[in-house]
Design a protein around this motif. Structure first.
Motif, PDB file in Angstrom:
ATOM      1  N   VAL A  66     -21.646  54.018  57.549  1.00  0.00           N
ATOM      2  CA  VAL A  66     -20.617  55.019  58.146  1.00  0.00           C
ATOM      3  C   VAL A  66     -19.201  54.356  57.720  1.00  0.00           C
ATOM      4  O   VAL A  66     -18.967  53.265  57.704  1.00  0.00           O
TER       5      VAL A  66
ATOM      6  N   ASN B 156     -16.667  59.535  57.653  1.00  0.00           N
ATOM      7  CA  ASN B 156     -17.562  60.155  58.481  1.00  0.00           C
ATOM      8  C   ASN B 156     -16.811  60.352  59.974  1.00  0.00           C
ATOM      9  O   ASN B 156     -17.060  61.129  60.713  1.00  0.00           O
TER      10      ASN B 156
ATOM     11  N   LEU C  92     -21.433  61.296  65.559  1.00  0.00           N
ATOM     12  CA  LEU C  92     -21.977  61.389  64.087  1.00  0.00           C
ATOM     13  C   LEU C  92     -23.183  62.185  64.288  1.00  0.00           C
ATOM     14  O   LEU C  92     -23.575  63.102  63.262  1.00  0.00           O
TER      15      LEU C  92
ATOM     16  N   SER D 252     -24.064  65.681  62.605  1.00  0.00           N
ATOM     17  CA  SER D 252     -25.255  65.971  61.676  1.00  0.00           C
ATOM     18  C   SER D 252     -26.095  67.177  62.098  1.00  0.00           C
ATOM     19  O   SER D 252     -26.624  67.639  61.219  1.00  0.00           O
TER      20      SER D 252
END
Length: 581
Positions: free
Chosen positions: A456, A502, A573, A577
């Motif tokens: 990340v 990210n 995250l 995703s």
């Protein structure tokens, strides 16, 4: 047109705030009915007297006035009439003008304008009614008084009276008008005195609460601070024991942070600044993750953590996740404080489930010292802590359970305690949570302590070098790749060179370009990168909502728990995703 915007880039709305909130204690809403009843009985008495004296037209007029007063009061009770005070004052003015036209000035009916004028400040709510409207009421009364005098001097009475009749009527009107004026004046003084007494009582209560607050906080904050200062001195003299001293420092700093958070939460609740802001969350994941900040403490104390979540709770619901986690965290912290051996169990069951909502029962049970029956009501009071030979070593603000109880009240629930001395304790609460419109079953993605941020890329925007160092160490310990910048402009320059980040952790108050300005540019130029506010500001629900509306996806408060940083970053995250699958 004024298009001034605030730091969240929202247009500023200029709102007039009414002061003097304590005026509510005067129960102004009831005064309109009281004025109406007083006018009704006074009118009935005059109507009967006029009929007895042979003044039948005036008697009929006053009877009609009484009927109108009664009608308006009933309409107000039914909610048809919104402003009973205005209706009664206008009716009285109309009646007095008509009475002067019928009887002339010699009946002294115009004297009733004086008690009506005195009654205005008693029956008007200065909190809700602007001074312009009060001026209108007084102007209407004075104008009606002037019209009555003019009519009485320029017109002959429409009704014929004998000298005896008019003299008796004048005496009665004088007595009632003067008596009413005196009564209203005394009532005004009485209510003002009651208002001042209430202000004094509240002021004394504030002083007493402040004294208690300072005494409690003086002890609770100085104790860990003394531990920190003393341990630092010991570290200089005995470097070989640094590992042990670091453990003491961490305990003292964590303890002090807990006290400060309790104080701030209590202050926000007392000030009425907290509201419920339901968001869509997975209920099972929320409950599973609530224990993560305490994993290290469980390990350190050798306690067993049991988590038993009903599979039926693996659904999306609308809940104030921040408040719900805060409640559970407070209950966990309380259980850990009073449990030296054994277990702490988080259990959540489905009570009822329909197509639109789910009812749950959440409980936290411990095998600690328990609470005596005599203390079970007292522990929910502010600053109170059960005190016995065990709690001499167990400190706290005494605000955690108070905050839980008040937060649950916002959710239409309450906290239930089952306990006994040396028998452990179980705190539980029930909640009714509605489903979002697009509710569906979610795959369980509960975060575990083994998660990390390997691979990340994090852009850290922080102007304080010490905070930058600490945050970098925290993130790199979870195997994240971290790039640091010291203000919003540097962050934008870095993103212009490299957009492969990210997540962004961004402070709010920075030189050159602060976080409020930077987020506006980041969301416009790089909308796919989640930005998490990273701040030491006091974030209440309103500020959090403003942050979310301005483009931040979440907020991490400083000083922070490393596990909280990990949990928050992984949460967003995974959400990002899921969006691109």
């Amino acid at each position: 047109m004024n298009n001034t915007t605030d730091k969240y880039h929202k247009q500023i709305e200029h709102d007039d705030k009414h002061l003097n909130p304590l005026f509510d204690i005067k129960e102004v809403s009831k005064r309109s009915y009281q004025l109406g009843i007083a006018s009704l009985f006074t009118g009935l008495g005059l109507s009967v007297y006029d009929a007895y004296a042979g003044i039948y037209v005036s008697s009929f007029l006053v009877a009609c006035f009484c009927f109108a007063i009664l009608l308006f009061m009933l309409l107000k009770y039914q909610g048809v009439v919104l402003n009973l005070t205005k209706s009664i004052i206008y009716l009285i003015c109309a009646l007095l003008i008509t009475s002067v036209a019928l009887e002339g000035l010699q009946s002294d009916a115009y004297l009733y304008f004086f008690p009506v004028l005195i009654a205005v400040p008693i029956v008007i709510d200065l909190k809700q009614v602007r001074y312009k409207q009060i001026f209108i009421y007084i102007s209407v009364i004075l104008l009606s008084f002037g019209i009555s005098i003019i009519i009485g001097r320029t017109m002959q009475p429409l009704e014929s009276f004998t000298v005896t009749q008019i003299n008796k009527l004048a005496i009665v009107n004088r007595i009632i008008a003067i008596s009413s004026t005196i009564v209203f004046a005394v009532a005004y003084i009485f209510f003002e005195k009651m208002y001042i007494n209430e202000l004094t009582a509240q002021s004394n209560q504030v002083i007493n609460t402040r004294t208690q607050f300072l005494a409690t906080m003086g002890h609770e904050l100085r104790t860990p601070l003394n531990g920190i200062i003393g341990t630092i001195a010991l570290m200089k003299d005995d470097p070989a024991q640094q590992a042990k001293y670091m453990q003491i420092l961490k305990y003292c700093s964590d303890h002090m942070l807990k006290q400060v958070n309790d104080i701030l939460d209590f202050n926000k609740i007392e000030a009425g600044h907290l509201e419920n802001h339901p968001v869509k969350v997975n209920l099972r994941n929320l409950l599973l993750n609530s224990g993560l900040p305490f994993l290290a403490t469980f390990k350190q104390k050798g306690l067993k953590l049991d988590i038993d979540i009903d599979p039926q709770l693996n659904v999306s619901v609308l809940a104030d996740d921040l408040h719900l986690v805060q409640i559970i965290n407070n209950l966990f912290a309380n259980a850990l404080k009073f449990t030296e051996s054994g277990y702490i169990r988080l259990k959540a069951d489905c009570i009822n489930k329909t197509d639109t909502y789910i009812e749950i029962n959440v409980s936290i049970e411990d095998s600690g010292i328990g609470i005596d029956a005599d203390d079970q009501k007292l522990i929910f009071e502010s600053f109170y802590q059960v005190y016995n030979e065990n709690t001499r070593q167990l400190v706290g603000t005494g605000l955690g359970l108070t905050n839980c109880l008040r937060l649950l009240k916002l959710m239409n629930s309450t906290l239930v305690l089952v306990s006994g001395k040396n028998k452990g304790s179980t705190f539980s609460f029930k909640l009714k949570l509605e489903y979002p419109e697009d509710q569906y079953q979610l795959k369980d993605t509960g975060i575990t302590s083994g998660d990390n941020l390997a691979g990340v890329k994090v852009l850290l925007v922080e102007d304080n070098k010490i905070n930058m160092l600490v945050a970098k160490k925290c993130l790199t310990s979870f195997e994240a790749a971290v790039t640091g910048t010291y203000n919003g402009q540097e962050a934008l320059d870095e993103l212009a060179l490299n957009q492969n980040y990210n997540v962004i952790l961004m402070d709010l108050e920075m030189p050159v370009m602060n976080g409020y300005t930077a987020i506006y540019e980041v969301t416009k130029l790089y909308p796919s990168i989640p930005v998490i506010a990273f701040t030491a500001s006091l974030v209440d629900n309103k500020m959090l909502k403003d942050l979310l509306d301005s483009g931040f996806v979440d907020c991490i408060l400083k000083p922070f728990n490393p596990q909280t940083v990990l949990t928050t970053v992984l949460k967003h995250l995974r959400e990002e995703s899921a969006m691109y699958r």
